[in-house]
Design an enzyme around this catalytic site. Structure first.
Site, PDB file in Angstrom:
ATOM      1  N   HIS A  74     -24.052  13.601 -57.582  1.00 46.87           N
ATOM      2  CA  HIS A  74     -23.718  15.015 -57.486  1.00 46.87           C
ATOM      3  C   HIS A  74     -22.201  15.105 -57.275  1.00 46.87           C
ATOM      4  O   HIS A  74     -21.682  14.573 -56.293  1.00 46.87           O
ATOM      5  CB  HIS A  74     -24.479  15.618 -56.302  1.00 46.87           C
ATOM      6  CG  HIS A  74     -23.897  16.870 -55.735  1.00 46.87           C
ATOM      7  ND1 HIS A  74     -24.472  18.111 -55.914  1.00 46.87           N
ATOM      8  CD2 HIS A  74     -22.780  17.072 -54.993  1.00 46.87           C
ATOM      9  CE1 HIS A  74     -23.729  19.016 -55.301  1.00 46.87           C
ATOM     10  NE2 HIS A  74     -22.690  18.417 -54.736  1.00 46.87           N
ATOM     11  N   HIS A 120     -32.329  16.427 -64.403  1.00 48.20           N
ATOM     12  CA  HIS A 120     -31.934  16.874 -63.054  1.00 48.20           C
ATOM     13  C   HIS A 120     -32.900  17.948 -62.566  1.00 48.20           C
ATOM     14  O   HIS A 120     -32.727  19.148 -62.827  1.00 48.20           O
ATOM     15  CB  HIS A 120     -30.498  17.409 -63.065  1.00 48.20           C
ATOM     16  CG  HIS A 120     -29.943  17.633 -61.685  1.00 48.20           C
ATOM     17  ND1 HIS A 120     -28.732  17.126 -61.274  1.00 48.20           N
ATOM     18  CD2 HIS A 120     -30.440  18.308 -60.615  1.00 48.20           C
ATOM     19  CE1 HIS A 120     -28.498  17.473 -60.019  1.00 48.20           C
ATOM     20  NE2 HIS A 120     -29.530  18.203 -59.596  1.00 48.20           N
ATOM     21  N   HIS A 172     -35.572  19.260 -59.137  1.00 46.91           N
ATOM     22  CA  HIS A 172     -35.999  19.146 -57.726  1.00 46.91           C
ATOM     23  C   HIS A 172     -37.406  19.717 -57.650  1.00 46.91           C
ATOM     24  O   HIS A 172     -37.620  20.865 -57.274  1.00 46.91           O
ATOM     25  CB  HIS A 172     -35.042  19.897 -56.804  1.00 46.91           C
ATOM     26  CG  HIS A 172     -33.651  19.355 -56.851  1.00 46.91           C
ATOM     27  ND1 HIS A 172     -33.290  18.189 -56.234  1.00 46.91           N
ATOM     28  CD2 HIS A 172     -32.536  19.798 -57.490  1.00 46.91           C
ATOM     29  CE1 HIS A 172     -32.010  17.939 -56.465  1.00 46.91           C
ATOM     30  NE2 HIS A 172     -31.533  18.895 -57.227  1.00 46.91           N
ATOM     31  N   LYS A 206     -29.713   8.686 -56.010  1.00 47.66           N
ATOM     32  CA  LYS A 206     -28.910   9.908 -56.072  1.00 47.66           C
ATOM     33  C   LYS A 206     -27.926   9.883 -54.906  1.00 47.66           C
ATOM     34  O   LYS A 206     -28.317   9.620 -53.762  1.00 47.66           O
ATOM     35  CB  LYS A 206     -29.844  11.122 -55.960  1.00 47.66           C
ATOM     36  CG  LYS A 206     -29.140  12.461 -55.669  1.00 47.66           C
ATOM     37  CD  LYS A 206     -28.560  13.081 -56.922  1.00 47.66           C
ATOM     38  CE  LYS A 206     -27.842  14.408 -56.653  1.00 47.66           C
ATOM     39  NZ  LYS A 206     -28.706  15.505 -56.262  1.00 47.66           N
ATOM     40  N   ASP A 258     -31.148  21.350 -62.798  1.00 47.48           N
ATOM     41  CA  ASP A 258     -31.263  21.671 -61.366  1.00 47.48           C
ATOM     42  C   ASP A 258     -32.424  22.626 -61.102  1.00 47.48           C
ATOM     43  O   ASP A 258     -32.320  23.561 -60.294  1.00 47.48           O
ATOM     44  CB  ASP A 258     -29.948  22.261 -60.823  1.00 47.48           C
ATOM     45  CG  ASP A 258     -29.611  21.738 -59.422  1.00 47.48           C
ATOM     46  OD1 ASP A 258     -30.425  20.998 -58.846  1.00 47.48           O
ATOM     47  OD2 ASP A 258     -28.534  22.081 -58.907  1.00 47.48           O
ATOM     48  N   HIS A 298     -23.576  18.094 -62.384  1.00 47.22           N
ATOM     49  CA  HIS A 298     -22.828  19.354 -62.250  1.00 47.22           C
ATOM     50  C   HIS A 298     -21.487  19.265 -62.990  1.00 47.22           C
ATOM     51  O   HIS A 298     -21.208  20.105 -63.831  1.00 47.22           O
ATOM     52  CB  HIS A 298     -22.618  19.772 -60.783  1.00 47.22           C
ATOM     53  CG  HIS A 298     -23.869  19.768 -59.976  1.00 47.22           C
ATOM     54  ND1 HIS A 298     -24.914  20.606 -60.254  1.00 47.22           N
ATOM     55  CD2 HIS A 298     -24.259  19.004 -58.918  1.00 47.22           C
ATOM     56  CE1 HIS A 298     -25.899  20.361 -59.405  1.00 47.22           C
ATOM     57  NE2 HIS A 298     -25.530  19.391 -58.597  1.00 47.22           N
TER      58      HIS A 298
HETATM   59 ZN    ZN Z   1     -29.520  19.174 -57.775  1.00 46.30          ZN
END
Ligand code: ZN
Length: 424
Positions: free
Chosen positions: A244, A82, A84, A203, A336, A264
């Site tokens: 998510h 995960h 970005h 996603k 994340d 998460h």
């Molecule tokens: Zn994320």
């Protein structure tokens, strides 16, 4: 791990002495077998010219050449499911509106290099504006820039006004994110669109989120019906889906819809844990970045409402992480990154151990489990014949102090050395 045999020694000698197939070898003082959790002494990993591992076994004098890591502990390259990569913590809230798409791609180039040098030889990027992660992946695969192997999603799918829309501007700007799709058929069409433009994985935003404006993490966004359509369409086209989902209901809806991983997982309840086990769904808990959001978030431009949401969610997520692990559900390592600075991806290992895992469990989450979630078990996540020679090395024993992984000193991807601080 194979036993030393004559055939093995001969193949080793052939691999090292043959000039036709250069390949190479690494001599590891210790090597962690991530399947068994055993720390093996004095091992040689050989690989061919394509960077594929040809053998792993005890060192012999014939195999004394190659890269000398006899002072180090070798592990397979780590995996973060995960990330970005095209965002930085400084691009939150209104500051993010001033960052162009090309500029985001440049940020991705910078961060891909940081992730790789931190020992993460494979990442799954789940959410990037305008296919910037597709561009970074393709640049890496063409050997034009340095970075990990990447599976990418492109724009995340989400409902109008949801976590994966952009809710910062008033109506007259008519601004919405490129992944917004409402209703089962629009969502199916969006799956087809993101695949058309290069997505390896889909996603979706099932529930509200922390860093978005005007929504609540616990509130459902996509309906069960919409997520069933997305999962069906994605699977039909050979892609997995990552959802998510902070909220209790959304986690269960996403699992029931057949989505492959829950990101998460913050407010998962007992029924959600049971469902995840029944369906074999991977749960991903980004339990390091809470600290960063609370300490640095305001300075980084995060909205005051985001900091408030995190205060309510952070501890619950960590407690639920412990519960899920104790219940035996599948966990993959995802952090994340981008919410916190890229390159710090390994800081989550310490948190996972603090909240109930043994170091080997956390390492497995980032190697064999993560590879399994990606559908790449045959090529990454372990140091075995046939896998890519994606290998990292650290000083010390990660089984007694998992935080040594925060200080990776050697990184090799497909047989090419990316960094070797031991040689300095
Ligand atoms: Zn994320």
């Amino acid at each position: 791990m194979r036993k030393l045999s004559l055939a093995f020694v001969l193949s080793l000698i052939a691999a090292i002495t043959s000039s036709a197939a250069p390949g190479g070898a690494i001599h590891c003082g210790k090597l962690l077998d991530v399947r068994t959790g055993q720390l093996l002494s004095d091992q040689i990993v050989t690989f061919d010219a394509e960077g594929i591992i040809t053998a792993v076994g005890p060192a012999t004098s014939a195999a004394a050449s190659g890269v000398d890591l006899s002072m180090a502990t070798c592990l397979p390259g780590l995996i973060d499911v995960h990330t970005h990569i095209t965002g930085d913590p400084t691009s939150n809230g209104y500051a993010g509106l001033g960052i162009s798409v090309p500029r985001q791609a440049v940020t991705g180039v910078k961060n891909a290099r940081l992730a790789l040098r931190a020992g993460f030889t494979t990442i799954r990027n789940v959410g990037a504006g305008d296919y910037t992660d597709v561009a970074v992946r393709d640049g890496i695969n063409a050997s034009e820039i340095e970075g990990p192997r990447m599976l990418v999603s492109g724009p995340p799918l989400g409902i109008t006004g949801g976590h994966c829309d952009d809710n910062l501007l008033p109506y007259e700007y008519h601004h919405k994110k490129e992944g917004v799709a409402d209703g089962p058929w629009a969502a199916r069409s969006k799956v087809r669109e993101v695949i058309k433009y290069g997505a390896d994985v889909i996603k979706v935003c099932a529930s509200g989120g922390v860093l978005s404006k005007g929504d609540q993490p616990g509130t459902p966004q996509y309906s069960l019906e919409e997520m069933q359509a997305i999962a069906d369409e994605a699977h039909k086209l050979g892609r997995k889906v990552a959802a998510h989902a902070h909220g209790t209901q959304s986690i269960k809806d996403a699992i029931r819809a057949g989505i492959d991983s829950i990101e998460h997982s913050s407010l998962i309840d007992d029924e959600g844990i049971m469902l995840a086990k029944q369906h074999g769904t991977y749960l991903v808990f980004d339990i390091y970045n809470d600290d960063f959001i609370l300490q640095e978030g305001a300075k980084a431009g995060m909205l005051p409402e985001s900091i408030e949401k995190e205060k309510k969610l952070g501890r619950l997520q960590r407690e639920n992480f412990r519960k899920v692990f104790q219940a035996g559900a599948k966990i993959a390592y995802g952090t994340d990154s981008g919410v916190y600075p890229h390159g710090d991806n390994a800081k989550q290992f310490g948190k996972m151990v603090e909240w109930g895992m043994k170091p080997i469990d956390a390492i497995q989450a980032s190697t064999i489990n993560a590879a399994n979630l990606l559908g790449w078990s045959e090529k990454v996540g372990s140091l075995e014949k046939g896998c890519y020679a994606d290998l990292i090395a650290v000083q010390g024993n990660p089984l007694s102090d998992v935080k040594v992984l925060e200080n990776v000193k050697f990184v090799m991807k497909a047989g090419s050395v990316v960094r070797n601080d031991f040689a300095k």
